[in-house]
Design a protein around this motif. Structure first.
Motif, PDB file in Angstrom:
ATOM      1  N   ASN A  44       0.855  -1.183   0.000  1.00 46.99           N
ATOM      2  CA  ASN A  44       0.000   0.000   0.000  1.00 46.99           C
ATOM      3  C   ASN A  44       0.897   1.242   0.000  1.00 46.99           C
ATOM      4  OD1 ASN A  44      -1.767   2.080   0.614  1.00 46.99           O
ATOM      5  ND2 ASN A  44      -2.264   1.343   2.677  1.00 46.99           N
TER       6      ASN A  44
ATOM      7  N   ILE B 213       0.386   0.528  12.997  1.00 44.44           N
ATOM      8  CA  ILE B 213       0.539   1.082  11.646  1.00 44.44           C
ATOM      9  C   ILE B 213       1.473   2.281  11.664  1.00 44.44           C
ATOM     10  CG2 ILE B 213      -0.642   2.199   9.716  1.00 44.44           C
ATOM     11  CD1 ILE B 213      -3.089   0.524  10.351  1.00 44.44           C
TER      12      ILE B 213
ATOM     13  N   LEU C   6      -0.150  -6.922   4.430  1.00 49.36           N
ATOM     14  CA  LEU C   6      -0.443  -5.633   3.808  1.00 49.36           C
ATOM     15  C   LEU C   6       0.623  -4.675   4.344  1.00 49.36           C
ATOM     16  CD1 LEU C   6      -2.165  -3.765   2.082  1.00 49.36           C
ATOM     17  CD2 LEU C   6      -3.784  -3.555   3.958  1.00 49.36           C
TER      18      LEU C   6
ATOM     19  N   GLY D  15       4.935   1.322   4.690  1.00 51.84           N
ATOM     20  CA  GLY D  15       6.268   1.918   4.524  1.00 51.84           C
ATOM     21  C   GLY D  15       7.279   1.040   3.805  1.00 51.84           C
TER      22      GLY D  15
HETATM   23  P1  PGA Z   1       2.902   0.279   7.702  1.00 53.80           P
HETATM   24  O1  PGA Z   1       1.428   0.459   7.093  1.00 53.80           O
HETATM   25  O2  PGA Z   1       3.451  -0.993   7.122  1.00 53.80           O
HETATM   26  O3  PGA Z   1       3.657   1.499   7.236  1.00 53.80           O
HETATM   27  O4  PGA Z   1       2.755   0.204   9.184  1.00 53.80           O
HETATM   28  C1  PGA Z   1       0.572  -0.643   6.940  1.00 53.80           C
HETATM   29  C2  PGA Z   1      -0.752  -0.187   6.388  1.00 53.80           C
HETATM   30  O5  PGA Z   1      -1.240   0.869   6.785  1.00 53.80           O
HETATM   31  O6  PGA Z   1      -1.353  -0.870   5.521  1.00 53.80           O
END
Ligand code: PGA
Length: 262
Positions: free
Chosen positions: A13, A176, A236, A239
């Motif tokens: 993402n 996240i 998913l 970063g």
């Molecule tokens: P992150 O985001 O890997 O940067 O923590 C994951 C996401 O929001 O899908």
């Protein structure tokens, strides 16, 4: 949806990152390295503006393209929105729905998530529905209550057949973009709960084939332990998906974990 639970599913993402030239550089690098992880199912999820150019690069590859959001109306006076058929037209076959950032900053609710899923599926899009608890909810032992409600309301009215085209992404909000990751045990506990919800509501056949992704600070170093868990079918990634090398490393670690699981 033409991806199988027998291989790790690694979705990147890209959020609000990458101009078209930057997106093309990234996707070309991913495409080049993808031959090293042929069995992994890769999905790239660029911003809307880069969808069609990225799709063009991937036309002769098995890497899938997804979008980060969709609206439920087909056309009309809805400035700023993008419809399911517009996404299909741009080459998407997947769409993320109800990411916690959409819920937090853009007022999305379980009800809007449900409307979006119901409008996306008939067009041939597979939905990646995101759910997850806050730190506060985890600390007050409300995680399963929250997850249960998000599943019940987000999937309300969907049939077992519909569920074949829904991927669930469990993303604890506190993990996240924070560098904090759920431990493999914490993640597996919720993934098993989600699988059981699907058994109860849609039966064994659907539940055993359902794809449940983990998200929240996934990186090469923690992928193996997470994906080695029984009910974690992939990741998913935010970063760490913005760099081809780390995205491919995550896929490699996923494949290694899958070898162990077999
Ligand atoms: P992150 O985001 O890997 O940067 O923590 C994951 C996401 O929001 O899908």
């Amino acid at each position: 949806m033409n991806i199988s639970i027998n291989n790790p599913i690694i979705a990147g993402n890209w959020k609000l990152h990458k101009t078209i030239p930057e997106a093309l550089d990234l996707v070309k690098d991913i495409k080049k390295a993808a031959s090293e992880v042929e069995k992994a199912e890769l999905i790239v999820i660029p911003p809307f503006t880069a969808l069609a150019p990225v799709r063009d690069v991937l036309e002769d590859s098995k890497i899938h393209v997804g979008a980060q959001n969709v609206y439920w109306e087909e056309k009309g006076a809805y400035t700023g929105e993008v419809s399911p058929s517009m996404l299909m037209d741009a080459g998407c076959r997947f769409v993320v729905i109800g990411h916690s950032e959409r819920r937090q900053y853009f007022g999305e609710t379980n009800e809007t998530v449900n409307r979006k899923i119901k409008s996306a599926l008939p067009h041939g899009l597979a939905a990646i529905m995101c759910i997850g608890e806050t730190q506060e909810e985890r600390e007050s032992e409300k995680t399963t209550e929250k997850i249960n409600r998000q599943l019940e309301e987000g999937l309300e009215g969907l049939t077992a057949g519909d569920l074949e085209n829904v991927i669930i992404a469990y993303e604890p909000i506190w993990a996240i973009g924070t560098g904090l990751t759920a431990t493999p045990e914490q993640a597996e506990e919720v993934h098993a709960f989600i699988r059981e919800f699907l058994v109860q509501n849609y039966g064994n056949d659907i539940a055993s084939c359902a794809i449940i992704l983990y998200g929240g600070s996934v990186k090469p170093a923690n992928t193996y332990d997470l994906l080695a868990q029984k009910n974690i079918n992939g990741a998913l990634v935010g970063g760490a998906s913005l760099d081809a090398e780390s995205f491919i490393q995550i896929a490699k670690q996923g494949l290694k974990a899958y070898e162990e699981k077999k």
